[in-house]
Scaffold this motif. Structure first.
Motif, PDB file in Angstrom:
ATOM      1  N   LEU A 142       0.964  -1.092  -0.042  1.00 47.22           N
ATOM      2  CA  LEU A 142      -0.172  -0.113   0.044  1.00 47.22           C
ATOM      3  C   LEU A 142       0.976   1.219  -0.115  1.00 47.22           C
ATOM      4  N   VAL A 143       0.892   1.876  -1.154  1.00 47.55           N
ATOM      5  CA  VAL A 143       1.895   3.070  -1.307  1.00 47.55           C
ATOM      6  C   VAL A 143       1.244   4.272  -1.505  1.00 47.55           C
ATOM      7  N   PRO A 144       1.961   5.590  -0.947  1.00 43.12           N
ATOM      8  CA  PRO A 144       1.470   6.886  -1.430  1.00 43.12           C
ATOM      9  C   PRO A 144       1.746   7.244  -2.786  1.00 43.12           C
ATOM     10  N   LEU A 145       1.187   8.036  -3.495  1.00 43.22           N
ATOM     11  CA  LEU A 145       1.417   8.718  -4.436  1.00 43.22           C
ATOM     12  C   LEU A 145       1.510   9.994  -4.481  1.00 43.22           C
ATOM     13  N   PRO A 146       2.499  10.545  -3.789  1.00 38.11           N
ATOM     14  CA  PRO A 146       2.627  12.084  -3.241  1.00 38.11           C
ATOM     15  C   PRO A 146       2.787  13.220  -4.278  1.00 38.11           C
ATOM     16  N   ARG A 147       3.428  12.862  -5.409  1.00 36.79           N
ATOM     17  CA  ARG A 147       3.363  13.965  -6.308  1.00 36.79           C
ATOM     18  C   ARG A 147       2.115  14.054  -7.236  1.00 36.79           C
ATOM     19  N   LEU A 148       1.427  13.072  -7.580  1.00 40.26           N
ATOM     20  CA  LEU A 148       0.391  13.072  -8.288  1.00 40.26           C
ATOM     21  C   LEU A 148      -0.866  13.537  -7.327  1.00 40.26           C
ATOM     22  N   GLY A 149      -0.480  13.354  -5.895  1.00 44.07           N
ATOM     23  CA  GLY A 149      -1.786  13.699  -5.225  1.00 44.07           C
ATOM     24  C   GLY A 149      -1.682  15.157  -4.849  1.00 44.07           C
ATOM     25  N   GLU A 150      -0.582  15.665  -4.750  1.00 43.75           N
ATOM     26  CA  GLU A 150      -0.348  16.934  -4.558  1.00 43.75           C
ATOM     27  C   GLU A 150      -0.860  17.909  -6.005  1.00 43.75           C
ATOM     28  N   ALA A 151      -0.618  17.351  -7.056  1.00 45.29           N
ATOM     29  CA  ALA A 151      -0.878  17.868  -8.356  1.00 45.29           C
ATOM     30  C   ALA A 151      -2.751  17.839  -8.247  1.00 45.29           C
ATOM     31  N   LEU A 152      -3.101  16.769  -7.888  1.00 51.67           N
ATOM     32  CA  LEU A 152      -4.840  16.647  -8.068  1.00 51.67           C
ATOM     33  C   LEU A 152      -5.536  17.238  -6.951  1.00 51.67           C
ATOM     34  N   GLY A 153      -4.629  17.472  -5.941  1.00 52.76           N
ATOM     35  CA  GLY A 153      -5.376  17.989  -4.579  1.00 52.76           C
ATOM     36  C   GLY A 153      -5.866  17.062  -3.817  1.00 52.76           C
ATOM     37  N   LEU A 154      -5.378  15.793  -3.756  1.00 54.07           N
ATOM     38  CA  LEU A 154      -5.884  14.567  -3.197  1.00 54.07           C
ATOM     39  C   LEU A 154      -5.013  13.801  -2.144  1.00 54.07           C
ATOM     40  N   ASP A 155      -5.399  13.291  -1.311  1.00 56.96           N
ATOM     41  CA  ASP A 155      -4.407  12.545  -0.639  1.00 56.96           C
ATOM     42  C   ASP A 155      -4.554  10.962  -0.984  1.00 56.96           C
ATOM     43  N   LEU A 156      -3.616  10.748  -1.916  1.00 57.73           N
ATOM     44  CA  LEU A 156      -3.502   9.630  -2.908  1.00 57.73           C
ATOM     45  C   LEU A 156      -2.724   8.541  -2.439  1.00 57.73           C
ATOM     46  N   TRP A 157      -3.537   7.165  -2.658  1.00 58.07           N
ATOM     47  CA  TRP A 157      -2.636   5.998  -2.132  1.00 58.07           C
ATOM     48  C   TRP A 157      -2.942   5.038  -3.224  1.00 58.07           C
ATOM     49  N   MET A 158      -2.084   4.053  -3.360  1.00 62.58           N
ATOM     50  CA  MET A 158      -2.353   2.960  -4.166  1.00 62.58           C
ATOM     51  C   MET A 158      -2.019   1.538  -3.746  1.00 62.58           C
ATOM     52  N   LYS A 159      -3.213   0.702  -3.691  1.00 66.58           N
ATOM     53  CA  LYS A 159      -2.841  -0.892  -3.476  1.00 66.58           C
ATOM     54  C   LYS A 159      -2.395  -1.589  -4.683  1.00 66.58           C
ATOM     55  N   ARG A 160      -1.168  -2.080  -4.334  1.00 66.56           N
ATOM     56  CA  ARG A 160      -0.442  -2.635  -5.683  1.00 66.56           C
ATOM     57  C   ARG A 160      -0.808  -4.078  -5.497  1.00 66.56           C
ATOM     58  N   ASP A 161      -1.995  -4.222  -6.465  1.00 63.72           N
ATOM     59  CA  ASP A 161      -2.316  -5.582  -6.546  1.00 63.72           C
ATOM     60  C   ASP A 161      -1.847  -6.330  -7.759  1.00 63.72           C
ATOM     61  N   GLU A 162      -1.088  -5.433  -8.530  1.00 63.96           N
ATOM     62  CA  GLU A 162      -0.198  -5.973  -9.782  1.00 63.96           C
ATOM     63  C   GLU A 162       1.058  -6.800  -9.201  1.00 63.96           C
ATOM     64  N   CYS A 163       1.136  -6.679  -7.751  1.00 65.53           N
ATOM     65  CA  CYS A 163       2.030  -7.225  -7.131  1.00 65.53           C
ATOM     66  C   CYS A 163       1.209  -8.646  -6.437  1.00 65.53           C
ATOM     67  N   SER A 164       0.338  -9.141  -6.919  1.00 63.73           N
ATOM     68  CA  SER A 164      -0.258 -10.220  -5.958  1.00 63.73           C
ATOM     69  C   SER A 164       0.301 -11.708  -6.302  1.00 63.73           C
ATOM     70  N   GLY A 165       1.181 -12.014  -6.979  1.00 65.29           N
ATOM     71  CA  GLY A 165       2.044 -13.071  -6.998  1.00 65.29           C
ATOM     72  C   GLY A 165       1.521 -14.439  -7.843  1.00 65.29           C
ATOM     73  N   LEU A 166       0.365 -14.042  -8.641  1.00 66.27           N
ATOM     74  CA  LEU A 166       0.195 -15.072  -9.370  1.00 66.27           C
ATOM     75  C   LEU A 166       0.453 -14.835 -10.813  1.00 66.27           C
ATOM     76  N   ALA A 167       0.901 -15.451 -11.467  1.00 65.73           N
ATOM     77  CA  ALA A 167       1.230 -15.278 -12.985  1.00 65.73           C
ATOM     78  C   ALA A 167       1.496 -13.821 -13.345  1.00 65.73           C
TER      79      ALA A 167
END
Ligand SMILES: Cc1ncc(COP(=O)(O)O)c(C=O)c1O
Length: 344
Positions: free
Chosen positions: A27-52
């Motif tokens: 679970l990671v912050p996206l601080p630069r994009l968040g600031e540009a968009l005026g949001l407190d923006l985070w990303m759940k990295r399910d592209e790392c879910s470990g299957l295929a």
């Protein structure tokens, strides 16, 4: 706000499940994009879910294949477009569990298989290709694919898993992702909004179910990645309807109407069709790569991110909102190979 983590945990605990993923995903912050968009923006990295090579299907298939094995299945049959991440991941998951996998793919057989098609073969699935324009499938082609799938199920005695594994028994997958975030954050839920791609719907429905079961005051923005006309033809169900089907199947408390969780089914009127890139999705893919160093896929996550940017600029996401973006994967297809970047 009372977070009912234990009600959510108890709803999931008795369900049949197999281990396929590597949890928790980051679970990671996206601080630069968040600031540009005026949001407190985070990303759940399910592209790392470990299957295929990762993606959202790992969570759904843990429950769907758990139920299939509990019913004695030795073969599974599934379907999707020729570029499908779902069928590729189902093929891999089946091999991990010693099951045979039969796949029906709509599209045109290429001279040389690449991407997910090539991987689906590599994982040993029995592949059947049926003609279809995947961006704008005709009713006849959809019916032919369904008939072929039904015939293969009948001949093999296999367990049918619909496209995207979207069935009531896959809804727990993303409800479990909500529980995972709660556990990662020591029981806190600091998000007002969850933005996620909607293809066949069970990812967003699962998030909605998880929020509802835990009593969380947050809104799922389920961003459709197919045209409205195509969605009508393949009879897409709203996330709310899917959650209701899971409530009926599992006898979960009917938390939806009573609770503070909401679901907004975002269907951009100018969405050109499944798999067709747009200026907005290309821009979103590039911005996330350049600002934050993460790779999106063009078919799902870039379109969801484009909608997130649009909702931030038109005020549907209020300034300062705490937003969780779910990266649902799709990288094998893949952005790096197909995205034409200029060097200027
Ligand atoms: C990478 C990726 N993201 C998002 C989705 C959308 O998930 P769902 O079909 O559950 O709406 C899919 C599959 O359809 C997918 O493969």
């Amino acid at each position: 706000m009372t977070v009912d983590t234990e009600r959510l945990r108890a709803a999931l605990a008795p369900l049949a499940r197999v281990a396929l993923g590597t949890w928790p995903t980051p679970l990671v912050p996206l601080p630069r994009l968040g600031e540009a968009l005026g949001l407190d923006l985070w990303m759940k990295r399910d592209e790392c879910s470990g299957l295929a090579m990762g993606g959202n299907k790992a969570r759904k298939l843990e429950f769907v294949l758990g139920a299939a094995i509990a019913e004695g299945a030795r073969t599974v049959v599934t379907a999707g477009p020729i570029t499908s991440n779902h069928t590729m991941m189902t093929a891999a998951a089946a091999r991990r569990l010693g099951l045979h996998c039969i796949v029906v793919l709509g599209g045109r057989a290429p001279a040389t298989a690449t991407g997910n098609l090539s991987l689906t073969h590599l994982y040993g699935a029995d592949v059947h290709i049926t003609p279809m324009d995947t961006a704008d499938p005709s009713t006849e082609d959809l019916a032919a694919a369904q008939q072929l799938s039904a015939r293969l199920v009948a001949e093999s005695g296999g367990y049918w898993i619909p496209p995207g594994a979207t069935m009531p028994s896959s809804v727990p997958g993303y409800a479990a992702a909500v529980l995972e975030v709660l556990d990662q954050l020591g029981g806190a839920w600091p998000f007002d909004e969850v933005v996620v791609a909607y293809g066949t719907g069970s990812t967003s429905a699962g998030v909605y179910a998880g929020l509802a079961l835990a009593g969380l005051p947050a809104t799922v923005r389920a961003v459709a990645v197919s045209s409205r006309a195509a969605m009508a033809r393949f009879e897409s169900q709203s996330p709310a309807a899917l959650v209701q089907a899971a409530i009926d199947l599992y006898g979960w408390p009917s938390a939806l109407a009573e609770g503070p969780a909401r679901c907004d089914w975002v269907r951009p009127p100018d969405e050109p069709g499944y798999g067709l890139r747009t200026a907005g999705s290309d821009d979103a893919l590039r911005r996330v790569a350049r600002e934050e160093g993460y790779l999106l896929d063009p078919t799902y996550t870039a379109k969801a991110a484009a909608a997130l940017f649009a909702m931030a600029s038109d005020g549907r996401l209020r300034p300062g909102a705490r937003v969780l973006f779910i990266h649902t994967g799709g990288l094998p297809s893949t952005a790096a190979a197909s995205h034409q970047e200029t060097t200027s």
